[in-house]
Motif scaffolding. Sequence first.
Motif, short mmCIF file in Angstrom:
data_model
loop_
_atom_site.label_atom_id
_atom_site.label_comp_id
_atom_site.label_asym_id
_atom_site.label_seq_id
_atom_site.Cartn_x
_atom_site.Cartn_y
_atom_site.Cartn_z
N TRP A 150 0.60 -1.39 -0.22
CA TRP A 150 0.18 0.00 -0.06
C TRP A 150 1.08 1.02 -0.01
O TRP A 150 1.88 1.37 0.51
N HIS A 151 0.65 2.31 -1.11
CA HIS A 151 0.93 3.54 -1.18
C HIS A 151 -0.22 4.40 -0.77
O HIS A 151 -0.37 4.80 -1.19
N VAL A 152 0.31 4.44 1.04
CA VAL A 152 -1.13 5.28 0.91
C VAL A 152 -0.68 7.14 0.69
O VAL A 152 0.56 7.64 1.16
N ILE A 153 -1.09 7.51 -0.05
CA ILE A 153 -0.66 9.39 -0.92
C ILE A 153 -1.52 10.20 0.45
O ILE A 153 -0.89 11.05 0.31
N GLU A 154 -2.72 10.18 0.68
CA GLU A 154 -3.81 11.10 1.65
C GLU A 154 -3.70 9.60 2.55
O GLU A 154 -4.95 8.69 2.29
N ALA A 155 -4.39 10.53 3.75
CA ALA A 155 -4.53 9.81 4.64
C ALA A 155 -5.82 8.83 4.47
O ALA A 155 -6.93 9.72 4.44
N VAL A 156 -6.29 7.54 5.66
CA VAL A 156 -6.44 6.58 5.20
C VAL A 156 -7.41 6.73 6.05
O VAL A 156 -7.18 6.31 7.85
N LYS A 157 -8.58 6.71 6.40
CA LYS A 157 -9.56 5.68 7.03
C LYS A 157 -10.77 5.33 6.76
O LYS A 157 -11.22 5.52 5.71
N LYS A 158 -11.13 3.51 7.27
CA LYS A 158 -11.44 2.68 6.44
C LYS A 158 -11.91 1.84 7.53
O LYS A 158 -11.86 1.61 8.66
N HIS A 159 -12.99 1.08 7.02
CA HIS A 159 -13.86 -0.05 7.56
C HIS A 159 -13.61 -1.29 7.14
O HIS A 159 -13.46 -1.23 6.27
N TYR A 160 -13.29 -2.18 7.70
CA TYR A 160 -13.12 -3.64 7.20
C TYR A 160 -13.42 -4.64 7.86
O TYR A 160 -13.98 -4.30 9.25
N ASN A 161 -13.32 -6.01 7.15
CA ASN A 161 -14.25 -7.04 7.17
C ASN A 161 -13.30 -8.13 7.23
O ASN A 161 -12.96 -8.27 5.96
N LEU A 162 -13.09 -9.08 8.45
CA LEU A 162 -11.80 -10.60 7.58
C LEU A 162 -12.91 -11.87 7.37
O LEU A 162 -13.48 -11.53 8.66
N ASP A 163 -13.04 -12.38 7.00
CA ASP A 163 -12.94 -13.04 6.80
C ASP A 163 -12.58 -14.81 7.39
O ASP A 163 -11.96 -14.52 7.63
N LYS A 164 -13.80 -15.61 7.63
CA LYS A 164 -12.95 -15.95 9.13
C LYS A 164 -13.30 -17.36 7.90
O LYS A 164 -13.03 -17.98 8.01
#
Length: 164
Positions: A150-164
Amino acid sequence: MASVTKHMIPQILLFVVCVVIFNHTAKIEQQKQQRPPETEETPVTAAKSATMTTTSDLDTVPEGSGGDVKEIFGVRIERNPSQFKLDELSVTSWPTWTGNPSQIPWTFAAKETMYLLEGKVKVYCDGHDDFFEIGAGDLVEFPKGMKITWHVIEAVKKHYNLDK
């Protein structure tokens, strides 16, 4: 005269249907001709237009949820999914992650679905020379085992979900 008109109604209806189909087909052809030709993008033009890179690696996935859905390098990206889709996935109940501009090598231990609230990221997938960009409003699925930077260009805010 009335009996002649009765017998002509099916023929008139058939004629009207044919005219409607012809006009619809002509309209579609006219719209196709008005579209600009598709061109292959490079990472430079992709960064300028904030779209994905090479069109040869880009496959359109059926939409069905309101957003523009693409797949590149095995990553599914839905641009601006409908609120219905976000609610259906319960995105706002997912954990939140934030990150400042940086480069982050990462291997996905599980399939991860994320919804970016803010920011912009260039994603480089191992085994590919090109990159693609994701940003605010994108719903993205990375497959389990994928290695990226990941090359974060602009500060990131995210929701995330991991499959189990």
